[in-house]
Scaffold this motif. Structure first.
Motif, PDB file in Angstrom:
ATOM      1  N   ASP A 174       0.834  -1.206   0.000  1.00  0.00           N
ATOM      2  CA  ASP A 174       0.000   0.000   0.000  1.00  0.00           C
ATOM      3  C   ASP A 174       0.869   1.256   0.000  1.00  0.00           C
ATOM      4  O   ASP A 174       0.552   2.254  -0.662  1.00  0.00           O
ATOM      5  CB  ASP A 174      -0.919   0.012   1.220  1.00  0.00           C
ATOM      6  N   LEU A 175       1.967   1.205   0.745  1.00  0.00           N
ATOM      7  CA  LEU A 175       2.889   2.336   0.743  1.00  0.00           C
ATOM      8  C   LEU A 175       3.469   2.575  -0.645  1.00  0.00           C
ATOM      9  O   LEU A 175       3.569   3.715  -1.106  1.00  0.00           O
ATOM     10  CB  LEU A 175       4.034   2.090   1.736  1.00  0.00           C
ATOM     11  N   ALA A 176       3.843   1.491  -1.303  1.00  0.00           N
ATOM     12  CA  ALA A 176       4.406   1.606  -2.650  1.00  0.00           C
ATOM     13  C   ALA A 176       3.382   2.214  -3.610  1.00  0.00           C
ATOM     14  O   ALA A 176       3.721   3.072  -4.437  1.00  0.00           O
ATOM     15  CB  ALA A 176       4.859   0.242  -3.143  1.00  0.00           C
ATOM     16  N   LYS A 177       2.114   1.787  -3.488  1.00  0.00           N
ATOM     17  CA  LYS A 177       1.063   2.339  -4.341  1.00  0.00           C
ATOM     18  C   LYS A 177       0.853   3.827  -4.063  1.00  0.00           C
ATOM     19  O   LYS A 177       0.469   4.585  -4.954  1.00  0.00           O
ATOM     20  CB  LYS A 177      -0.246   1.591  -4.103  1.00  0.00           C
ATOM     21  N   ALA A 178       1.100   4.229  -2.826  1.00  0.00           N
ATOM     22  CA  ALA A 178       0.931   5.629  -2.448  1.00  0.00           C
ATOM     23  C   ALA A 178       2.126   6.488  -2.851  1.00  0.00           C
ATOM     24  O   ALA A 178       2.139   7.690  -2.592  1.00  0.00           O
ATOM     25  CB  ALA A 178       0.700   5.737  -0.941  1.00  0.00           C
ATOM     26  N   GLY A 179       3.128   5.863  -3.468  1.00  0.00           N
ATOM     27  CA  GLY A 179       4.275   6.622  -3.960  1.00  0.00           C
ATOM     28  C   GLY A 179       5.521   6.536  -3.116  1.00  0.00           C
ATOM     29  O   GLY A 179       6.526   7.175  -3.434  1.00  0.00           O
ATOM     30  N   TYR A 180       5.485   5.737  -2.050  1.00  0.00           N
ATOM     31  CA  TYR A 180       6.678   5.584  -1.222  1.00  0.00           C
ATOM     32  C   TYR A 180       7.646   4.588  -1.864  1.00  0.00           C
ATOM     33  O   TYR A 180       7.241   3.641  -2.535  1.00  0.00           O
ATOM     34  CB  TYR A 180       6.303   5.101   0.180  1.00  0.00           C
ATOM     35  N   VAL A 181       8.931   4.809  -1.607  1.00  0.00           N
ATOM     36  CA  VAL A 181       9.985   3.964  -2.157  1.00  0.00           C
ATOM     37  C   VAL A 181      10.720   3.295  -0.994  1.00  0.00           C
ATOM     38  O   VAL A 181      11.066   3.946  -0.004  1.00  0.00           O
ATOM     39  CB  VAL A 181      10.979   4.792  -2.999  1.00  0.00           C
ATOM     40  N   LEU A 182      10.962   2.000  -1.109  1.00  0.00           N
ATOM     41  CA  LEU A 182      11.702   1.282  -0.081  1.00  0.00           C
ATOM     42  C   LEU A 182      13.145   1.771  -0.071  1.00  0.00           C
ATOM     43  O   LEU A 182      13.857   1.642  -1.064  1.00  0.00           O
ATOM     44  CB  LEU A 182      11.652  -0.221  -0.335  1.00  0.00           C
ATOM     45  N   TYR A 183      13.583   2.311   1.079  1.00  0.00           N
ATOM     46  CA  TYR A 183      14.946   2.833   1.205  1.00  0.00           C
ATOM     47  C   TYR A 183      15.889   1.778   1.764  1.00  0.00           C
ATOM     48  O   TYR A 183      16.997   1.591   1.265  1.00  0.00           O
ATOM     49  CB  TYR A 183      14.934   4.076   2.104  1.00  0.00           C
ATOM     50  N   ALA A 184      15.453   1.086   2.820  1.00  0.00           N
ATOM     51  CA  ALA A 184      16.295   0.078   3.451  1.00  0.00           C
ATOM     52  C   ALA A 184      15.430  -0.837   4.291  1.00  0.00           C
ATOM     53  O   ALA A 184      14.321  -0.467   4.697  1.00  0.00           O
ATOM     54  CB  ALA A 184      17.372   0.728   4.319  1.00  0.00           C
ATOM     55  N   GLN A 185      15.928  -2.060   4.549  1.00  0.00           N
ATOM     56  CA  GLN A 185      15.200  -2.985   5.412  1.00  0.00           C
ATOM     57  C   GLN A 185      16.192  -3.877   6.140  1.00  0.00           C
ATOM     58  O   GLN A 185      17.338  -4.057   5.705  1.00  0.00           O
ATOM     59  CB  GLN A 185      14.209  -3.824   4.606  1.00  0.00           C
ATOM     60  N   SER A 186      15.761  -4.433   7.274  1.00  0.00           N
ATOM     61  CA  SER A 186      16.634  -5.295   8.067  1.00  0.00           C
ATOM     62  C   SER A 186      15.796  -6.332   8.802  1.00  0.00           C
ATOM     63  O   SER A 186      14.587  -6.160   8.997  1.00  0.00           O
ATOM     64  CB  SER A 186      17.455  -4.469   9.065  1.00  0.00           C
ATOM     65  N   ASP A 187      16.488  -7.414   9.201  1.00  0.00           N
ATOM     66  CA  ASP A 187      15.856  -8.509   9.928  1.00  0.00           C
ATOM     67  C   ASP A 187      16.776  -8.853  11.097  1.00  0.00           C
ATOM     68  O   ASP A 187      17.839  -9.427  10.910  1.00  0.00           O
ATOM     69  CB  ASP A 187      15.663  -9.712   8.998  1.00  0.00           C
ATOM     70  N   PHE A 188      16.373  -8.455  12.309  1.00  0.00           N
ATOM     71  CA  PHE A 188      17.143  -8.764  13.505  1.00  0.00           C
ATOM     72  C   PHE A 188      16.396  -9.841  14.280  1.00  0.00           C
ATOM     73  O   PHE A 188      15.402  -9.558  14.956  1.00  0.00           O
ATOM     74  CB  PHE A 188      17.316  -7.526  14.395  1.00  0.00           C
ATOM     75  N   ASN A 189      16.835 -11.088  14.150  1.00  0.00           N
ATOM     76  CA  ASN A 189      16.207 -12.195  14.872  1.00  0.00           C
ATOM     77  C   ASN A 189      14.706 -12.269  14.594  1.00  0.00           C
ATOM     78  O   ASN A 189      13.880 -12.408  15.505  1.00  0.00           O
ATOM     79  CB  ASN A 189      16.447 -12.056  16.383  1.00  0.00           C
ATOM     80  N   ASN A 190      14.341 -12.139  13.305  1.00  0.00           N
ATOM     81  CA  ASN A 190      12.956 -12.195  12.842  1.00  0.00           C
ATOM     82  C   ASN A 190      12.128 -10.965  13.227  1.00  0.00           C
ATOM     83  O   ASN A 190      10.914 -10.950  12.996  1.00  0.00           O
ATOM     84  CB  ASN A 190      12.245 -13.465  13.334  1.00  0.00           C
ATOM     85  N   ASN A 191      12.767  -9.970  13.798  1.00  0.00           N
ATOM     86  CA  ASN A 191      12.113  -8.672  13.981  1.00  0.00           C
ATOM     87  C   ASN A 191      12.396  -7.865  12.717  1.00  0.00           C
ATOM     88  O   ASN A 191      13.552  -7.665  12.353  1.00  0.00           O
ATOM     89  CB  ASN A 191      12.669  -7.957  15.213  1.00  0.00           C
TER      90      ASN A 191
END
Length: 554
Positions: A174-191
């Motif tokens: 939904d964020l992507a459809k609203a025009g947002y762009v993924l900048y970064a992501q992370s996975d810390f112990n499944n968080n």
């Protein structure tokens, strides 16, 4: 007819024609004057009864307001007090009007998936506050100070009982459809954490797996951690180091200042130790600046720098704004701001109102934070970055994960009231340099420990740890067992170590290979660490009244 007579007749005819022409021109001028007078009377009457529509040429509109609505009403003269504004006309926004926070934070798709809304939080408390005259206030957009004008407030929504990560992915779509762009992501112990950007805003999504809690934090656009692909540096093969700087002086204990030297000779600093002799229990208004911790920091940077004329602090982190962690930065900036380059300042501190709720005598802390802000202003061109859990900072050959900020603790407990002490708001960092991992706990308190264990468990295991809150109330034995450090960096006076080590919560620290205590010494641990023989411990020169060469082992 005689020739002379013929000439006279011609001349008279010419004079007669010229006379008639003059008479005609005079009549035309008189008629024109009458018409002009009538027109003026008519226009005067019109002006008193109606206002003509304005015609505005595009070239007459300033470039910076071409997108603003243009009123069709002609402004009334300001020198005619009897005239009043038309009540039916809505005044157009002035070009200088600043957008309101709610306008900036309104571009966000609604969350419509599984979960229960546990709370909506005004995150104007995240970020800094500034002094305005004798009163300290918070500005949602922080336009009141040039020091941290890229930090600002935001809003956070926390949802509990979120069934699965597919709902998080649906909202990301939904964020992507609203025009947002993924900048970064992370996975810390499944968080799961991710950062999304638009032209106006930054959105941080946080999913805590063990709690099935999901938060959406939206803030105005600001500086962000650099991406790994943009982390360009030259490896000068400098021996990387973790340096525990002295933070005790003139009878003051505690404090934290951890310095890392990176492979190119630049530095990362966490906190800064003492600098101002002003404590809550002392007389209000008393202030005395201590320079010795600031001088020790500079001596370390200068003497270990490969290029004495190019000392670079690649990042300076501040865990929380207590005097024994931020005090030295003010004197340091006063003395050395023109001798070092600070690239980034990274922090996430509550505002004044929140500090008052956390700490009864918060007036003292206003002094420290003000000094800190003034210091930032002296670090020319330094980026001020507000850290959030899940962010990863790639700085030369260091990778720094932000494990916790005070918003995550708020999210975990679904109630800001759980963050009852400033210490609980500490930034908690996971620093890896040359495969040596350090967990920097700041002054994290009992409430912080509970959720760290729940979120990260044994995933948090590391080679080194800085003892939470100097060994006083803070991390429990379970957290230290999960970290299971080989090396303990203990920011406390040596006189206090024996009694603190015997406290039940600190018992697991006895299993470490080595414990180094700050005291009034400088401890240099090479990274990677091999054995104790490579570690250098020596008396802090400034505190000992000596020069670096007199006490530093060659």
């Amino acid at each position: 007819m005689k020739k002379n007579t013929r000439i006279r007749v011609i001349c008279l005819a010419v004079l007669l024609i010229f006379s008639l022409l003059l008479s005609s021109c005079a009549e035309d001028k008189k008629q024109s004057a009458k018409e002009t007078s009538a027109t003026n009377i008519s226009n005067s009457t019109i002006a008193s009864t109606s206002t003509p529509t304005a015609v505005i040429s595009p070239t007459s509109i300033p470039e910076d307001v071409t997108s603003a609505p243009i009123s069709s009403e002609v402004p009334k003269a300001t020198n005619t007090p009897e005239q009043t504004a038309n009540p039916n006309v809505t005044e157009s926004p002035k070009p200088t009007d600043k957008p309101k926070p709610d306008d900036i934070l309104s571009y966000l798709p609604k969350y419509t998936y599984s979960g229960v809304l546990a709370g909506t939080y005004d995150m104007s408390a995240s970020g800094m506050y500034y002094s305005k005259g004798s009163k300290t206030e918070y500005d949602p957009l922080l336009k009141g100070t040039a020091v941290v004008d890229n930090l600002g407030g935001g809003k956070m929504w926390v949802y509990t009982k979120v069934n699965n990560t597919s709902d998080i992915n649906n909202y990301a779509a939904d964020l992507a459809k609203a025009g947002y762009v993924l900048y970064a992501q992370s996975d810390f112990n499944n968080n799961l954490f991710s950062t999304w950007t638009s032209k106006e805003n930054v959105v941080t999504l946080s999913y805590l797996a063990s709690r099935k809690e999901f938060s959406i934090l939206i803030e105005p656009m600001r500086d962000l951690p650099g991406l790994e692909k943009d982390n360009v540096y030259v490896d000068k093969k400098i021996q990387c180091k973790a340096i525990l700087a002295p933070t005790s002086h003139t009878g003051r204990e505690n404090g934290l200042c951890l310095i890392y030297q990176l492979c190119d000779g630049s530095y990362i600093i966490v906190d800064g130790g003492h600098g101002i002799g002003f404590y809550p229990h002392e007389k209000q208004g008393f202030e005395q600046t201590y320079d010795d911790n600031a001088e020790e920091i500079y001596q370390i940077l200068y003497n270990l720098a490969p290029d004495k004329k190019n000392i670079v602090i690649a990042a300076w982190f501040f865990t929380h704004p207590h005097w024994d962690h931020i005090g030295a930065v003010g004197p340091f900036a006063d003395l050395y701001a023109d001798k070092v380059k600070v690239e980034k300042v990274i922090l996430n501190h509550p505002n004044n109102k929140t500090i008052q709720e956390m700490w009864d005598q918060s007036d003292a802390n206003i002094l420290y934070v003000t000094k800190m802000q003034n210091a930032f202003a002296k670090f020319k061109n330094a980026k001020i970055i507000e850290a959030h859990a899940g962010q990863v900072f790639y700085i030369r050959n260091a990778v720094i994960n932000v494990l916790s900020t005070w918003e995550i603790q708020t999210q975990y407990n679904s109630s800001f009231e759980s963050v009852t002490k400033m210490n609980s708001a500490s930034l908690i960092l996971d620093v890896t340099i040359n495969n040596e991992r350090t967990i920097v706990l700041g002054d994290s308190g009992d409430s912080s420990t509970a959720y760290l264990n729940k979120l990260y468990g044994t995933w948090i295991k590391a080679d080194m740890v800085t003892v939470a809150h100097h060994g006083y109330q803070g991390a429990n034995s379970t957290l230290y067992k999960n970290i299971e450090p080989d090396i303990v960096l203990w920011p406390i006076n040596k006189e206090n170590i024996t009694s603190l080590l015997n406290e039940a919560r600190n018992q697991p620290l006895k299993d470490a290979d080595k414990i180094w205590v700050t005291g009034k010494s400088i401890t240099i641990v090479p990274l990677p660490y091999t054995n104790d023989a490579d570690v250098i411990v020596f008396e802090a020169p400034v505190l000992a009244g000596k020069t670096w060469n007199e006490v530093y082992p060659k």
